[in-house]
Design an enzyme around this catalytic site. Structure first.
Site, PDB file in Angstrom:
ATOM      1  N   GLY A 250       0.781  -1.233   0.000  1.00  0.00           N
ATOM      2  CA  GLY A 250       0.000   0.000   0.000  1.00  0.00           C
ATOM      3  C   GLY A 250       0.810   1.279   0.000  1.00  0.00           C
ATOM      4  N   GLU A 286       4.531  -7.024   1.868  1.00  0.00           N
ATOM      5  CA  GLU A 286       4.149  -7.581   0.555  1.00  0.00           C
ATOM      6  C   GLU A 286       3.680  -6.392  -0.276  1.00  0.00           C
ATOM      7  OE1 GLU A 286       1.163 -10.540   1.603  1.00  0.00           O
ATOM      8  OE2 GLU A 286      -0.334  -8.973   1.880  1.00  0.00           O
ATOM      9  N   GLY A 288       3.350  -4.123  -3.875  1.00  0.00           N
ATOM     10  CA  GLY A 288       3.156  -4.227  -5.322  1.00  0.00           C
ATOM     11  C   GLY A 288       3.481  -2.934  -6.033  1.00  0.00           C
ATOM     12  N   ARG A 289       2.496  -2.030  -6.041  1.00  0.00           N
ATOM     13  CA  ARG A 289       2.562  -0.786  -6.814  1.00  0.00           C
ATOM     14  C   ARG A 289       3.899  -0.052  -6.682  1.00  0.00           C
ATOM     15  NH1 ARG A 289      -1.785   2.242  -8.336  1.00  0.00           N
ATOM     16  NH2 ARG A 289      -3.074   1.078  -6.871  1.00  0.00           N
ATOM     17  N   CYS A 372     -15.149   3.793 -28.240  1.00  0.00           N
ATOM     18  CA  CYS A 372     -16.395   4.516 -28.488  1.00  0.00           C
ATOM     19  C   CYS A 372     -17.131   4.733 -27.170  1.00  0.00           C
ATOM     20  CB  CYS A 372     -17.260   3.729 -29.458  1.00  0.00           C
ATOM     21  SG  CYS A 372     -16.415   3.413 -30.996  1.00  0.00           S
ATOM     22  N   TYR A 401      -0.655  -2.070 -11.951  1.00  0.00           N
ATOM     23  CA  TYR A 401      -2.103  -1.899 -12.093  1.00  0.00           C
ATOM     24  C   TYR A 401      -2.405  -1.097 -13.368  1.00  0.00           C
ATOM     25  CZ  TYR A 401      -1.828  -3.259  -7.194  1.00  0.00           C
ATOM     26  OH  TYR A 401      -1.543  -3.908  -6.015  1.00  0.00           O
TER      27      TYR A 401
END
Ligand SMILES: *Cc1c(COP(=O)(O)O)cnc(C)c1O
Length: 421
Positions: A250, A286, A288-289, A372, A401
């Protein structure tokens, strides 16, 4: 890579674009092909430097896992594998993926609604740890480990009240969520564990925050997790005295032109004091981002520029079906313009003049893709000094992400080219 001096970016271009020269070179190399460019470019060297720096800062007794749901491209996992303590899977699919692509690295497995077959596979393959999301899941693990006669190491994922420490954009806990157990279920969970000789409780798991940009708040959160586990150790004599606390991920990426991301170095310096003061605990991240976002670039070649009811729209080759991040985060994603250095198509005089007219200078424009739907917007109302058809729009911070959260099949456009440098 192309080394032709004629397409080397000028100093002026570089000054305007804080993009690494090799990214610009790569864009020119692939951009020289006849069909308009649309690509993800990943800078694997930059990724490796970043993860090395991150692990170098880590205090003792602290582990770092990579949460692969941020970006699970095998090339990315391969770079990270040498530097992280293991990988986190958040679904049965990710578990399988890791067993295919990273079979020799520790795997931890979390996420709500795990299938019985996923749990069965995790226990049979004796992965590092399972993060228990509910009492039902714990009793399924109990049944499976008993019938397989295999041990299983678990962390209890907890949702706790964090008062006013939580104020980041996406709160994952500290309020009702589908994630983890709350304190009122703890005693029942510990009863199940105590009656199951094959279940080993290794620690507690918390992941209550996303997009955290404040070091101070995150340190308070770490302290809060430790205090909670200490309280539970006091309340429940069956709890081991030394435990690992998985403090989740986070950490925030600041999607801006002069980004001020979470200050990992400063955080780690102060975290080491907390770790030293609590020798009975190991910490495990842990993340990620924060690890992969900066290494990725999404590139769209400009296909069209038009005015519509008084507004200017720039239409790029691609869109939110490849790069949903701006739509998902509801932000204007930072991008840089790399001017096209080659004239690609031989056009008639008439077309050429239309294309020329379409060039814009010193004006506001909205950057959209080819879908569209009016929601296919990557950045709204952006000041543009100069832009013409054939130039490249390069979106930074596109390594997490991004491609993997996008609705790729909508409208059946070709996927982007994937380039790993
Ligand atoms: C998504 C997730 C992470 C990683 O979060 P980032 O914001 O990418 O660091 C870690 N743990 C759990 C349980 C998650 O769901």
């Amino acid at each position: 890579m192309m080394t032709d001096a004629s397409i080397e970016p000028s100093i002026e271009t570089l000054d305007k674009h804080p993009l690494p020269p090799k990214i610009i070179d790569c864009i020119h190399e692939f951009g020289a092909q006849p069909s308009p460019l649309c690509a993800y470019i990943y800078d694997l060297n930059a990724l490796e430097e970043r993860i090395k720096t991150m692990t170098r800062c880590l205090p003792d007794r602290t582990e770092l896992f990579y949460a692969i749901k941020a970006n699970a491209e095998p090339e990315i996992l391969a770079v990270l594998a040498d530097h992280v303590d293991g990988f986190e899977a958040a679904s049965g699919g990710e578990l399988n993926w890791l067993q295919t692509h990273q079979p020799n690295n520790p795997i931890i497995f979390g996420g709500p609604g795990k299938l019985i077959e996923d749990l069965n596979q995790a226990i049979q393959q004796q992965i590092d740890t399972i993060h228990v999301e509910s009492l039902v899941e714990l009793s399924r693990i109990q049944t499976l480990s008993h019938s397989l006669q295999l041990p299983v190491r678990v962390f209890l994922r907890m949702n706790i009240n964090i008062g006013d420490i939580g104020s980041s954009k996406l709160v994952m806990g500290g309020k009702p969520t589908p994630f983890g157990l709350d304190e009122s279920s703890l005693s029942q969970a510990l009863d199940i564990i105590d009656s199951s000789p094959l279940i080993h409780l290794c620690g507690f798991h918390f992941h209550l925050m996303s997009h955290q940009l404040s070091v101070e708040r995150h340190l308070l959160l770490m302290q809060r997790y430790i205090d909670m586990v200490k309280k539970w150790q006091h309340d429940y004599s069956s709890l081991p005295s030394s435990l690992t606390i998985n403090v989740g991920g986070g950490l925030g990426i600041h999607y801006d032109y002069n980004p001020q991301h979470f200050d990992w170095e400063k955080f780690c310096q102060q975290l080491s004091m907390i770790v030293e003061a609590n020798p009975e605990f190991n910490l495990r991240f842990e993340i990620g981002r924060f690890i992969t976002a900066p290494c990725g670039y999404y590139v769209m070649e400009v296909l069209d520029i038009k005015q519509n009811l008084g507004e200017t729209f720039v239409i790029g080759h691609g869109g939110t079906h490849h790069f949903r991040t701006p739509a998902a985060q509801q932000h204007n994603h930072p991008f840089f313009i790399v001017p096209c250095s080659t004239i690609k198509t031989i056009e008639t005089e008439h077309q050429e003049s239309l294309t020329d007219k379409a060039a814009i200078t010193n004006t506001n424009a909205t950057i959209v893709g080819q879908l569209c739907t009016p929601k296919d917007v990557l950045a709204q109302n952006q000041w543009i000094e100069e832009l013409r058809i054939g130039d490249y729009l390069v979106f930074t911070l596109a390594g997490a992400y991004a491609w993997n959260i996008s609705h790729q099949n909508f409208l059946m456009h070709e996927p982007p080219k994937m380039v790993f440098l």
